[in-house]
Every structure is written in C-alpha cells, then in structure tokens.
Design a protein around this motif. Structure first.
Motif, mmCIF file in Angstrom:
data_model
loop_
_atom_site.group_PDB
_atom_site.id
_atom_site.type_symbol
_atom_site.label_atom_id
_atom_site.label_comp_id
_atom_site.label_asym_id
_atom_site.label_seq_id
_atom_site.Cartn_x
_atom_site.Cartn_y
_atom_site.Cartn_z
ATOM 1 N N PHE A 37 -23.334 108.305 80.683
ATOM 2 C CA PHE A 37 -23.606 107.800 82.012
ATOM 3 C C PHE A 37 -23.012 108.751 83.048
ATOM 4 N N LEU A 38 -23.817 109.067 84.064
ATOM 5 C CA LEU A 38 -23.428 110.037 85.087
ATOM 6 C C LEU A 38 -23.173 109.329 86.407
ATOM 7 N N ASP A 39 -22.282 109.898 87.227
ATOM 8 C CA ASP A 39 -22.084 109.365 88.569
ATOM 9 C C ASP A 39 -23.145 109.952 89.493
ATOM 10 N N ILE A 40 -23.064 109.626 90.776
ATOM 11 C CA ILE A 40 -24.092 110.070 91.729
ATOM 12 C C ILE A 40 -24.183 111.587 91.783
ATOM 13 N N ALA A 41 -23.066 112.254 91.604
ATOM 14 C CA ALA A 41 -23.047 113.718 91.643
ATOM 15 C C ALA A 41 -23.561 114.343 90.349
ATOM 16 N N ASP A 43 -21.991 113.973 87.379
ATOM 17 C CA ASP A 43 -20.879 114.234 86.461
ATOM 18 C C ASP A 43 -20.744 113.089 85.447
ATOM 19 N N PRO A 44 -20.444 113.412 84.197
ATOM 20 C CA PRO A 44 -20.323 112.363 83.173
ATOM 21 C C PRO A 44 -19.197 111.385 83.493
ATOM 22 N N LEU A 45 -19.495 110.083 83.329
ATOM 23 C CA LEU A 45 -18.490 109.043 83.497
ATOM 24 C C LEU A 45 -17.955 108.570 82.155
ATOM 25 N N ALA A 46 -18.865 108.362 81.219
ATOM 26 C CA ALA A 46 -18.466 107.875 79.898
ATOM 27 C C ALA A 46 -19.581 108.153 78.902
ATOM 28 N N PRO A 80 -25.544 96.670 89.373
ATOM 29 C CA PRO A 80 -25.625 98.060 89.851
ATOM 30 C C PRO A 80 -25.980 98.981 88.687
ATOM 31 N N HIS A 81 -26.464 100.169 89.003
ATOM 32 C CA HIS A 81 -26.720 101.150 87.950
ATOM 33 C C HIS A 81 -25.385 101.461 87.278
ATOM 34 N N SER A 82 -25.296 101.149 86.009
ATOM 35 C CA SER A 82 -24.007 101.215 85.317
ATOM 36 C C SER A 82 -24.242 101.096 83.824
ATOM 37 N N PRO A 83 -23.225 101.413 83.013
ATOM 38 C CA PRO A 83 -23.337 101.170 81.578
ATOM 39 C C PRO A 83 -23.640 99.700 81.267
ATOM 40 N N ALA A 84 -23.034 98.781 82.040
ATOM 41 C CA ALA A 84 -23.251 97.359 81.786
ATOM 42 C C ALA A 84 -24.723 96.992 81.918
ATOM 43 N N TYR A 85 -25.423 97.614 82.862
ATOM 44 C CA TYR A 85 -26.853 97.334 83.049
ATOM 45 C C TYR A 85 -27.622 97.699 81.783
ATOM 46 N N ALA A 86 -27.388 98.901 81.280
ATOM 47 C CA ALA A 86 -28.118 99.352 80.092
ATOM 48 C C ALA A 86 -27.820 98.477 78.879
ATOM 49 N N PHE A 87 -26.551 98.157 78.673
ATOM 50 C CA PHE A 87 -26.190 97.371 77.505
ATOM 51 C C PHE A 87 -26.664 95.917 77.629
ATOM 52 N N ALA A 88 -26.684 95.379 78.849
ATOM 53 C CA ALA A 88 -27.221 94.035 79.050
ATOM 54 C C ALA A 88 -28.710 94.002 78.715
ATOM 55 N N PHE A 89 -29.429 95.026 79.158
ATOM 56 C CA PHE A 89 -30.867 95.104 78.885
ATOM 57 C C PHE A 89 -31.129 95.180 77.380
ATOM 58 N N PHE A 90 -30.479 96.122 76.705
ATOM 59 C CA PHE A 90 -30.709 96.292 75.270
ATOM 60 C C PHE A 90 -30.197 95.096 74.472
ATOM 61 N N GLY A 91 -29.085 94.497 74.910
ATOM 62 C CA GLY A 91 -28.559 93.332 74.206
ATOM 63 C C GLY A 91 -29.520 92.160 74.275
ATOM 64 N N ALA A 92 -30.083 91.914 75.450
ATOM 65 C CA ALA A 92 -31.057 90.835 75.600
ATOM 66 C C ALA A 92 -32.284 91.100 74.735
ATOM 67 N N ASN A 93 -32.743 92.337 74.744
ATOM 68 C CA ASN A 93 -33.913 92.691 73.946
ATOM 69 C C ASN A 93 -33.662 92.488 72.461
ATOM 70 N N LEU A 94 -32.499 92.907 71.984
ATOM 71 C CA LEU A 94 -32.170 92.770 70.566
ATOM 72 C C LEU A 94 -32.081 91.302 70.160
#
Length: 202
Positions: A37-41, A43-46, A80-94
């Motif tokens: 996951f990248l920040d607005i600039a 740069d890698p966040l995590a 917000p655009h964040s790791p939590a958004y992606a994992f919430a989406f994939f978790g719900a789908n799974l």
C-alpha cells in the motif's frame, strides 16, 4: 474433473480464493509480497505477503459471518483508501457476501442511496462516515481489525455475485452492476491470454 467455470456456472469459484489461496499455500511463494500500500506520494506504507494477506481475509470473512450475516447479503464498504478497505472487500467476498465498494468522496446522501438501493445488510465505515438511520450491522475499522469467528467458510459457485459496483451517476441516479465470480474469471483469463499473445509477438 471439475468443469471450467467459463462453461459451468455452478462450478466452485471464488474471486478471493482464486487470487490468494494457491499462492498463500505454496511454500515457495507464500512469503513473497502480495500487497504493498502506497501513500499519496507513492511511497510504500506497508506490505503483506501472500500468506499474511490470505490469513487476514479469512479472519475477516469468518468474523463477518459470525455477526450473523449470510452469504449473498450486501456489505457496503465506506472507508478511506487504505489496507482496511482492501481487506474488508476481499473478506466479504470470501465469506460469500457481496461487497459494495463506495468511494470515500461520496456525500452522505449519495452513500445513503447506495445502502438503500443495494439493500445492504452491513456497513463498514469509520464513525464519521456512518449513516444515520442505517438498520443493518455497522462495523468500525477498529472492530474490523478484531473480527474473527469459527470456520469453515462457505464455497461460492461461479455464477454467484462477487461484488456490486455502482456507475458514477453523472446523468442520472447511479445504477448497480452485479459482477459474478465467473465474469471476473473469464475477463482475467482473456487478459492473460492477450498479454501472452502480445509478448510472443515481440
């Protein structure tokens, strides 16, 4: 032999399993980066490995079902655009649920419309983005990070809805477009075939 999901709409198929499970359970690949996951600039966040990402979405999937949600029900994701958004989406789908991704730039009125039109049974949102009068289950990012529950997870079929995407609504009310696991599998396969064909010509 299981029939191809391109031909058999009742064949077992899940978007998240197809993206993560095989690589997460392959010892030669599991420790490689799956998401950065990248920040607005830029740069890698995590970074999460395939094994870590697979564990995360399984935990969230189990937790959503433990809250009483049932496969096929809609889950509006308003984060917000964040790791939590992606994992919430994939978790719900799974979990066999149908995530409804919402832009963080939507107004409350626009998000209310998506919740109502989709028949969302759950809303994943920070306190400031929760919807007044929402009658379903509301989950904060902090609750999402602590979710878990018993297994096993359900298996979805190719023709089951994978997620519900709304159009921009520039000329009228946004319209929901339901995409199935089979739709996405076919599109991904054709994209890979097209890329391979282009590379063979170089």
């Amino acid at each position: 032999m299981t029939a191809s999901p391109a031909r058999d709409r009742f064949a077992p198929l899940n978007l998240t399993r197809a993206c993560l499970q095989a690589t997460a359970e392959d010892a030669a690949i599991a420790s490689r980066p799956a998401f950065t996951f990248l920040d607005i600039a830029g740069d890698p966040l995590a970074t999460w490995t395939y094994a870590q990402a697979w564990a995360e979405v399984q935990r969230i999937a189990r937790g959503l079902l433990a809250l009483g949600l049932a496969p096929g029900e809609r889950v509006l994701v308003r984060l917000p655009h964040s790791p939590a958004y992606a994992f919430a989406f994939f978790g719900a789908n799974l979990a066999g649920l149908v995530p409804v991704p919402a832009s963080p730039q939507l107004t409350d009125e626009e998000a209310q419309y998506l919740a109502s039109d989709s028949g969302a049974r759950a809303l994943i949102a920070a306190p400031a983005s929760q919807l007044a009068g929402f009658q379903g289950v509301t989950i904060t990012p902090e609750q999402l990070a602590a979710l878990d529950g018993p297994g096993p997870l359900p298996e979805t079929i190719a023709e089951a809805p994978a997620y519900l995407l709304y159009t921009s609504g520039t000329t009228a009310r946004p319209k929901g477009v339901q995409l199935t696991h089979r739709n996405l599998w076919i599109n991904a396969t054709r994209s890979e075939e097209h890329t391979s064909e282009l590379q063979s010509r170089e």
